[in-house]
Design a protein around this motif. Structure first.
Motif, short mmCIF file in Angstrom:
data_model
loop_
_atom_site.label_atom_id
_atom_site.label_comp_id
_atom_site.label_asym_id
_atom_site.label_seq_id
_atom_site.Cartn_x
_atom_site.Cartn_y
_atom_site.Cartn_z
N ALA A 83 5.95 6.01 12.78
CA ALA A 83 6.02 5.10 13.92
C ALA A 83 7.37 4.38 13.98
O ALA A 83 7.75 3.86 15.02
CB ALA A 83 4.89 4.07 13.84
N SER A 86 11.43 6.70 15.31
CA SER A 86 12.14 6.81 16.58
C SER A 86 13.32 5.84 16.62
O SER A 86 14.27 6.04 17.36
CB SER A 86 11.20 6.54 17.76
N ILE A 98 18.41 3.09 17.08
CA ILE A 98 18.14 1.83 17.80
C ILE A 98 18.06 0.70 16.78
O ILE A 98 18.48 -0.43 17.04
CB ILE A 98 16.83 1.95 18.60
N LEU A 102 17.49 2.68 7.17
CA LEU A 102 16.63 1.94 6.24
C LEU A 102 16.64 2.47 4.81
O LEU A 102 15.90 1.97 3.98
CB LEU A 102 15.19 1.90 6.77
N ARG A 108 17.47 -5.24 -0.39
CA ARG A 108 18.83 -5.28 0.17
C ARG A 108 18.98 -6.60 0.93
O ARG A 108 18.00 -7.09 1.52
CB ARG A 108 18.95 -4.09 1.13
N LYS A 110 19.35 -9.02 3.87
CA LYS A 110 18.96 -8.81 5.27
C LYS A 110 20.23 -8.67 6.14
O LYS A 110 21.23 -9.33 5.88
CB LYS A 110 18.13 -9.99 5.77
N SER A 112 22.43 -6.25 6.58
CA SER A 112 23.65 -5.90 5.84
C SER A 112 24.15 -4.48 6.10
O SER A 112 25.04 -4.01 5.41
CB SER A 112 23.43 -6.10 4.34
N VAL A 113 23.59 -3.78 7.08
CA VAL A 113 24.08 -2.42 7.35
C VAL A 113 25.34 -2.52 8.21
O VAL A 113 25.30 -3.10 9.31
CB VAL A 113 22.99 -1.58 8.05
N SER A 119 20.55 -8.85 15.75
CA SER A 119 20.27 -10.00 16.60
C SER A 119 20.74 -11.29 15.92
O SER A 119 20.92 -11.32 14.70
CB SER A 119 18.76 -10.09 16.86
N LEU A 122 18.36 -12.30 13.11
CA LEU A 122 18.50 -11.61 11.82
C LEU A 122 19.80 -12.00 11.13
O LEU A 122 19.85 -12.16 9.90
CB LEU A 122 18.40 -10.09 12.04
N TRP A 132 15.46 -8.48 1.61
CA TRP A 132 14.20 -7.85 2.02
C TRP A 132 13.35 -7.58 0.79
O TRP A 132 13.26 -6.46 0.31
CB TRP A 132 14.46 -6.56 2.78
N MET A 153 13.91 -6.15 17.19
CA MET A 153 13.05 -5.02 16.82
C MET A 153 11.83 -4.98 17.73
O MET A 153 10.93 -5.82 17.64
CB MET A 153 12.61 -5.12 15.35
N GLY A 154 11.82 -4.00 18.62
CA GLY A 154 10.74 -3.89 19.61
C GLY A 154 9.59 -3.08 19.06
O GLY A 154 9.30 -1.97 19.50
N LEU A 171 9.10 2.37 1.56
CA LEU A 171 10.45 1.82 1.70
C LEU A 171 11.08 1.58 0.32
O LEU A 171 12.26 1.84 0.11
CB LEU A 171 10.42 0.51 2.51
C1 HEC Z 1 11.54 0.27 18.95
C2 HEC Z 1 12.45 0.43 17.85
C3 HEC Z 1 11.97 0.05 16.46
C4 HEC Z 1 10.82 0.43 15.80
C5 HEC Z 1 9.68 1.30 16.32
C6 HEC Z 1 10.91 -0.13 14.48
N1 HEC Z 1 12.06 -0.86 14.35
FE1 HEC Z 1 12.71 -1.84 12.68
N2 HEC Z 1 14.31 -2.52 13.68
C7 HEC Z 1 14.63 -2.24 15.00
C8 HEC Z 1 15.78 -3.02 15.40
C9 HEC Z 1 16.43 -3.03 16.77
C10 HEC Z 1 16.14 -3.80 14.27
C11 HEC Z 1 17.22 -4.87 14.19
C12 HEC Z 1 16.48 -6.19 14.41
C13 HEC Z 1 17.38 -7.39 14.65
O1 HEC Z 1 18.61 -7.28 14.60
O2 HEC Z 1 16.79 -8.47 14.92
C14 HEC Z 1 15.21 -3.44 13.21
C15 HEC Z 1 15.27 -3.96 11.91
C16 HEC Z 1 14.44 -3.60 10.88
C17 HEC Z 1 14.57 -4.06 9.52
C18 HEC Z 1 15.65 -4.97 8.99
C19 HEC Z 1 16.76 -4.10 8.43
C20 HEC Z 1 18.00 -4.82 7.97
O3 HEC Z 1 18.98 -4.12 7.71
O4 HEC Z 1 18.00 -6.05 7.86
C21 HEC Z 1 13.55 -3.49 8.81
C22 HEC Z 1 13.24 -3.66 7.34
C23 HEC Z 1 12.80 -2.67 9.74
N3 HEC Z 1 13.36 -2.76 10.99
C24 HEC Z 1 11.69 -1.92 9.40
C25 HEC Z 1 10.91 -1.21 10.31
C26 HEC Z 1 9.71 -0.48 9.95
C27 HEC Z 1 9.17 -0.33 8.54
C28 HEC Z 1 9.20 0.04 11.11
C29 HEC Z 1 7.93 0.82 11.31
C30 HEC Z 1 6.72 0.27 10.75
C31 HEC Z 1 10.11 -0.34 12.19
N4 HEC Z 1 11.11 -1.09 11.66
C32 HEC Z 1 9.95 0.03 13.51
C33 HEC Z 1 13.96 -1.35 15.81
C34 HEC Z 1 12.74 -0.77 15.54
#
Ligand code: HEC
Length: 175
Positions: A83, A86, A98, A102, A108, A110, A112-113, A119, A122, A132, A153-154, A171
């Motif tokens: 899930a 994508s 998007i 990971l 790691r 937060k 830091s990539v 946003s 974050l 994390w 993160m949508g 993870l």
């Molecule tokens: C629709 C797209 C989308 C989906 C689906 C999604 N993410 Fe994300 N994720 C993002 C985005 C965009 C960010 C950056 C968020 C921000 O900058 O606030 C993010 C950030 C993160 C981070 C922080 C990484 C960091 O470098 O700090 C983690 C951990 C993470 N997601 C885990 C997950 C996990 C596990 C799932 C599935 C259960 C998931 N995400 C599903 C879009 C998504």
């Protein structure tokens, strides 16, 4: 029209009115409404609310992530992470999509990539030096917007605590 004819019509009209009035009185007697002793409606009482909260409490009590991780399955977590795929790459050296790559996200710092436009929410956590760890991953995946209001993160969230532990376990294996 002679007066006799007029009397007949008038009599019929009066008789009908009288009959209707009498019917009303009789109906009132038969269907007398039962008036409440106290005027107004019953409102849900205050005691009902805590009772409901108490009933919801056991469901809300989730075992701590460390406990759930002990019985978590990274393989199941990998399937659950479909899930996320994508938006996120999980393989070593994976590119940002998007969401940020990971691989190695567990423990790691937060946000830091390199090259990912995080946003403000974050970046704020990153500035505080947060990492994390298992608990924050668990909380973030459970409900991203609640854990971090303003995150980009949508993703709606993964409600099932056991399946979430599986994903966190997966993870953690990415290193
Ligand atoms: C629709 C797209 C989308 C989906 C689906 C999604 N993410 Fe994300 N994720 C993002 C985005 C965009 C960010 C950056 C968020 C921000 O900058 O606030 C993010 C950030 C993160 C981070 C922080 C990484 C960091 O470098 O700090 C983690 C951990 C993470 N997601 C885990 C997950 C996990 C596990 C799932 C599935 C259960 C998931 N995400 C599903 C879009 C998504």
């Amino acid at each position: 029209m002679d007066s006799f004819e007029f009397n007949k019509i008038a009599g019929a009209v009066l008789g009908t009115l009288l009959f209707a009035m009498g019917l009303g009185i009789v109906a009132d007697v038969i269907f007398k409404p039962k008036l409440p002793i106290v005027a107004g409606y019953d409102l849900p009482s205050a005691e009902a609310a805590p009772a409901k909260a108490a009933a919801a409490a056991p469901a809300a009590a989730v075992a701590p992530i460390a406990e759930r991780l002990a019985s978590a399955d990274a393989k199941k977590g990998e399937a659950g992470a479909k899930a996320c795929a994508s938006c996120h790459a999980f393989e070593k050296g994976g590119a940002n999509k998007i969401g940020p790559a990971l691989y190695g996200v567990a423990d790691r710092p937060k946000g830091s990539v390199a090259g990912f436009n995080y946003s403000a929410a974050l970046k704020d956590r990153a500035a505080k030096g947060e990492k994390w760890d298992a608990a924050s991953l668990d909380a973030f995946i459970a409900n991203p917007k609640q854990y971090m209001p303003g995150t980009s993160m949508g993703y709606a969230g993964l409600a099932d605590p056991a399946r979430r532990a599986d994903v966190v376990s997966y993870l953690q294996s990415l290193k």
